[in-house]
Scaffold this motif. Structure first.
Motif, PDB file in Angstrom:
ATOM      1  N   GLN A  43       0.807  -1.215   0.000  1.00  0.00           N
ATOM      2  CA  GLN A  43       0.000   0.000   0.000  1.00  0.00           C
ATOM      3  C   GLN A  43       0.846   1.274   0.000  1.00  0.00           C
ATOM      4  N   GLY A  44       1.913   1.307   0.812  1.00  0.00           N
ATOM      5  CA  GLY A  44       2.689   2.528   0.959  1.00  0.00           C
ATOM      6  C   GLY A  44       3.234   3.075  -0.354  1.00  0.00           C
ATOM      7  N   PRO A  45       4.070   2.310  -1.069  1.00  0.00           N
ATOM      8  CA  PRO A  45       4.603   2.827  -2.338  1.00  0.00           C
ATOM      9  C   PRO A  45       3.529   3.091  -3.382  1.00  0.00           C
ATOM     10  N   LEU A  46       2.495   2.236  -3.448  1.00  0.00           N
ATOM     11  CA  LEU A  46       1.449   2.412  -4.450  1.00  0.00           C
ATOM     12  C   LEU A  46       0.682   3.711  -4.227  1.00  0.00           C
ATOM     13  N   SER A  47       0.306   3.977  -2.982  1.00  0.00           N
ATOM     14  CA  SER A  47      -0.441   5.208  -2.703  1.00  0.00           C
ATOM     15  C   SER A  47       0.414   6.438  -2.956  1.00  0.00           C
ATOM     16  N   THR A  48       1.697   6.365  -2.617  1.00  0.00           N
ATOM     17  CA  THR A  48       2.588   7.507  -2.860  1.00  0.00           C
ATOM     18  C   THR A  48       2.728   7.769  -4.356  1.00  0.00           C
ATOM     19  N   ILE A 135     -11.665   2.504   0.708  1.00  0.00           N
ATOM     20  CA  ILE A 135     -11.815   3.936   0.412  1.00  0.00           C
ATOM     21  C   ILE A 135     -10.766   4.392  -0.588  1.00  0.00           C
ATOM     22  N   TYR A 136      -9.544   3.916  -0.448  1.00  0.00           N
ATOM     23  CA  TYR A 136      -8.494   4.260  -1.408  1.00  0.00           C
ATOM     24  C   TYR A 136      -8.890   3.811  -2.821  1.00  0.00           C
ATOM     25  N   LEU A 137      -9.464   2.601  -2.929  1.00  0.00           N
ATOM     26  CA  LEU A 137      -9.884   2.109  -4.239  1.00  0.00           C
ATOM     27  C   LEU A 137     -10.988   2.983  -4.826  1.00  0.00           C
ATOM     28  N   ILE A 138     -11.935   3.400  -3.988  1.00  0.00           N
ATOM     29  CA  ILE A 138     -13.015   4.273  -4.464  1.00  0.00           C
ATOM     30  C   ILE A 138     -12.447   5.592  -4.975  1.00  0.00           C
ATOM     31  N   VAL A 139     -11.484   6.153  -4.237  1.00  0.00           N
ATOM     32  CA  VAL A 139     -10.856   7.411  -4.659  1.00  0.00           C
ATOM     33  C   VAL A 139     -10.159   7.229  -6.001  1.00  0.00           C
ATOM     34  N   MET A 140      -9.473   6.102  -6.176  1.00  0.00           N
ATOM     35  CA  MET A 140      -8.745   5.870  -7.421  1.00  0.00           C
ATOM     36  C   MET A 140      -9.696   5.683  -8.602  1.00  0.00           C
ATOM     37  N   TYR A 141     -10.752   4.884  -8.409  1.00  0.00           N
ATOM     38  CA  TYR A 141     -11.697   4.635  -9.501  1.00  0.00           C
ATOM     39  C   TYR A 141     -12.487   5.888  -9.872  1.00  0.00           C
ATOM     40  N   GLN A 142     -12.930   6.630  -8.863  1.00  0.00           N
ATOM     41  CA  GLN A 142     -13.770   7.806  -9.105  1.00  0.00           C
ATOM     42  C   GLN A 142     -12.950   9.083  -9.292  1.00  0.00           C
ATOM     43  N   LYS A 143     -11.637   8.980  -9.111  1.00  0.00           N
ATOM     44  CA  LYS A 143     -10.745  10.145  -9.212  1.00  0.00           C
ATOM     45  C   LYS A 143     -11.206  11.281  -8.304  1.00  0.00           C
ATOM     46  N   GLN A 211       0.677  -3.161 -14.607  1.00  0.00           N
ATOM     47  CA  GLN A 211      -0.757  -2.888 -14.690  1.00  0.00           C
ATOM     48  C   GLN A 211      -1.191  -1.607 -13.987  1.00  0.00           C
ATOM     49  N   GLY A 212      -0.284  -0.804 -13.516  1.00  0.00           N
ATOM     50  CA  GLY A 212      -0.678   0.424 -12.851  1.00  0.00           C
ATOM     51  C   GLY A 212      -0.909   0.221 -11.359  1.00  0.00           C
ATOM     52  N   TYR A 213      -1.548   1.203 -10.724  1.00  0.00           N
ATOM     53  CA  TYR A 213      -1.639   1.221  -9.267  1.00  0.00           C
ATOM     54  C   TYR A 213      -2.928   0.597  -8.726  1.00  0.00           C
ATOM     55  N   ILE A 214      -3.983   0.533  -9.532  1.00  0.00           N
ATOM     56  CA  ILE A 214      -5.279   0.112  -9.002  1.00  0.00           C
ATOM     57  C   ILE A 214      -5.348  -1.394  -8.796  1.00  0.00           C
ATOM     58  N   SER A 215      -4.900  -2.169  -9.764  1.00  0.00           N
ATOM     59  CA  SER A 215      -4.998  -3.629  -9.654  1.00  0.00           C
ATOM     60  C   SER A 215      -4.290  -4.177  -8.413  1.00  0.00           C
ATOM     61  N   PRO A 216      -3.049  -3.749  -8.122  1.00  0.00           N
ATOM     62  CA  PRO A 216      -2.404  -4.265  -6.900  1.00  0.00           C
ATOM     63  C   PRO A 216      -3.146  -3.888  -5.627  1.00  0.00           C
ATOM     64  N   PHE A 217      -3.921  -2.793  -5.672  1.00  0.00           N
ATOM     65  CA  PHE A 217      -4.631  -2.378  -4.462  1.00  0.00           C
ATOM     66  C   PHE A 217      -5.747  -3.347  -4.102  1.00  0.00           C
ATOM     67  N   TRP A 218      -6.256  -4.084  -5.089  1.00  0.00           N
ATOM     68  CA  TRP A 218      -7.227  -5.122  -4.770  1.00  0.00           C
ATOM     69  C   TRP A 218      -6.576  -6.211  -3.915  1.00  0.00           C
ATOM     70  N   LEU A 219      -5.297  -6.479  -4.148  1.00  0.00           N
ATOM     71  CA  LEU A 219      -4.584  -7.444  -3.317  1.00  0.00           C
ATOM     72  C   LEU A 219      -4.443  -6.918  -1.892  1.00  0.00           C
ATOM     73  N   VAL A 220      -4.208  -5.612  -1.744  1.00  0.00           N
ATOM     74  CA  VAL A 220      -4.138  -5.009  -0.409  1.00  0.00           C
ATOM     75  C   VAL A 220      -5.432  -5.259   0.351  1.00  0.00           C
ATOM     76  N   LEU A 221      -6.566  -4.996  -0.307  1.00  0.00           N
ATOM     77  CA  LEU A 221      -7.866  -5.220   0.321  1.00  0.00           C
ATOM     78  C   LEU A 221      -8.055  -6.695   0.661  1.00  0.00           C
ATOM     79  N   ALA A 222      -7.678  -7.582  -0.256  1.00  0.00           N
ATOM     80  CA  ALA A 222      -7.852  -9.016  -0.030  1.00  0.00           C
ATOM     81  C   ALA A 222      -6.994  -9.500   1.136  1.00  0.00           C
ATOM     82  N   LEU A 223      -5.774  -8.991   1.245  1.00  0.00           N
ATOM     83  CA  LEU A 223      -4.893  -9.408   2.338  1.00  0.00           C
ATOM     84  C   LEU A 223      -5.450  -8.965   3.688  1.00  0.00           C
TER      85      LEU A 223
END
Length: 497
Positions: A43-48, A135-143, A211-223
């Motif tokens: 999450q840290g590097p991806l969000s940054t 919430i991070y995923l919602i922000v990314m999808y909805q910009k 694949q960019g930043y959004i796809s790996p964030f689904w793994l963050v949520l799953a973990l």
């Protein structure tokens, strides 16, 4: 001649204390800490990087970030610096918000777990981290505006955040382990942090590149959701005798204060404070060095590219594993205090090499010399745990979590300010400063360790808190049930008529 054996108050022979002793259960909360740290390392590097991308779009910066010794010039360079500054500011605001709220919640939830059990403080923060990722995923999808990230961070902080999971895991290990195995079990948890961080760095870097930043964030949520499921399903409660206790009460905060102010045992208060100070210095240096290492490697004279930086990060995380193995071997012949001192010496030597590194070979030599650097913190945690009563472990590790949160802020203020200020006369001076800071815990641990060697023989005059042992024909003498003497030392005394 009569043998004298210490009666351990946190042994299975003391069921009234309500703690479950299961020395053979070698897999308990380790997956909780591993999964959580893996999610955070992703999450840290991806969000940054996402924030950097959004700020770049807002400011109209379309170039690529400078790498190594190749720096851009003119207006493009100034725009890039503005993007980097704004990204850093957003990270600071988000982290400060989480720290402020988390400081309130961890000191509330930690002592509360001493009465109601450890599982709630493993599950609640994991739920909070899951909500944050959602919430991070919602922000990314909805910009949505970047400020919405702060909502997720605050929500995670209210439910305890990562520091409460740390406090819960270490308290759980203190509950189920005896003094002979506690230091190593704590070191295993520390190793989980390093190994998860290494895998998270590798997976996140490769995946986001593809694949960019959004796809790996689904793994963050799953973990994080997997952590909730594991803690709820597989972690057995270590507090077997629970008490009804309100969550929102100042009693929990008072228990943390009383832990460090109580005079119930001669010398306990000052030893707790000194060990906490040692942990603060060690962790501050650790965080501070991590903050400036990448900048140091990117710039002249090393001019590392991303592949070498990745290798260096992997070696740095492997330090957790090598320290665990080294600690296990050294425990066969050395006391814990000596192991901590060796870890500090390894850390100091590596930092000194970093300070003069001008080639990649010298830099990697510094990484290699620090292979025992992480052997110090598990020893300090175990020392602190042995000084606290079994009903105070939650309060203790809640205070330790607060100390480590303060370390992250102190390291940023000290090292991120010192590094640019000393570039003009010595590029690696910040590493030397960190090495000099480690002399403080080196002196504290050495002094306390020497005193603890003598302590068992003077405890008969200290008037302790706890158990009794038999001497010869039924005579009894009180000894301290939670003595912090090393677990490998056998105490024998000749008693004459």
């Amino acid at each position: 001649m009569a043998g004298l054996a210490e009666v351990d108050s946190d042994s299975p022979s003391a069921p009234a204390l309500g703690r479950s002793r299961s020395p053979r259960a070698w897999l308990t909360v380790e997956p909780v800490l591993f999964l959580t740290m893996l999610a955070l390392a992703l999450q840290g590097p991806l969000s940054t990087q996402y924030i950097f991308q959004r700020v770049s779009a807002e400011l109209g910066f379309n170039g690529s970030r400078s790498r190594g010794c190749n720096s851009s010039g003119g207006a493009e360079a100034q725009l890039e610096q503005a993007v980097e500054a704004m990204t850093s500011h957003w990270n600071l605001y988000i982290n400060l918000g989480g720290f402020a709220v988390g400081l309130f919640s961890v000191t509330l939830l930690g002592p509360w777990s001493d009465r109601v059990g450890r599982k709630p403080i493993l599950i609640l923060p994991s739920i909070g981290l899951s909500l944050q990722a959602a919430i991070y995923l919602i922000v990314m999808y909805q910009k949505l505006p970047i400020s919405y990230f702060l909502i997720g961070r605050l929500l995670s902080g209210l439910l305890g955040d990562f520091n409460t999971i740390l406090a819960g895991c270490f308290s759980y290990i203190a509950d189920i382990s005896d003094k002979q195995s506690r230091t190593f079990r704590v070191a295993v948890l520390e190793a989980c942090l390093g190994i998860a961080g290494m895998f998270g760095s590798i997976i996140g870097g490769q995946w986001s590149k593809a694949q960019g930043y959004i796809s790996p964030f689904w793994l963050v949520l799953a973990l994080n959701l997997a952590t909730v499921a594991y803690a709820f399903t597989f972690v057995q409660e270590s507090v077997t005798v629970k008490e009804a206790s309100k969550l929102f009460t100042t009693k929990h905060y008072r228990s943390v204060y009383q832990l460090y102010s109580s005079r119930q045992e001669t010398g306990r208060r000052y030893r707790l404070c000194l060990y906490a100070l040692s942990l603060f210095v060690v962790v501050t240096v650790h965080f501070g060095v991590k903050d400036i290492l990448i900048i140091f490697e990117l710039s002249s004279p090393l001019c590392w590219q991303s592949d070498l930086i990745g290798y260096g990060s992997a070696v740095e995380h492997l330090t957790y594993l090598s320290s665990l193995l080294g600690l296990k071997v050294m425990q066969l012949c050395l006391e814990d205090s000596w192991i901590a001192e060796i870890g500090l010496v390894s850390n100091v030597a590596g930092l000194v090499i970093f300070s003069v590194a001008a080639t990649s070979s010298v830099m990697f030599s510094g990484y290699g010399v620090r292979f025992l650097a992480m052997a110090t913190t598990p020893v300090i945690r175990a020392k602190l745990s042995k000084l606290a009563d079994v009903t105070e472990q939650g309060a203790l590790f809640a205070s330790v979590a607060c100390v480590e949160s303060a370390c992250s802020l102190a390291s940023t203020v000290i090292f991120s300010s010192l590094y640019p200020a000393t570039l003009y006369f010595m590029k690696g001076f910040a590493f030397l400063f960190g090495a000099a800071m480690l002399v403080i815990p080196m002196g504290i641990i050495g002094t306390l360790g020497w005193g603890e060697r003598e302590r068992p023989y003077s405890q008969f005059e200290d008037g302790p808190r706890g158990s009794t042992v038999a001497i010869d024909a039924g005579s009894t003498v009180a000894i301290d049930a939670d003595s912090s003497s090393n677990q490998n030392e056998q105490i024998c005394q000749d008693v004459s008529d």
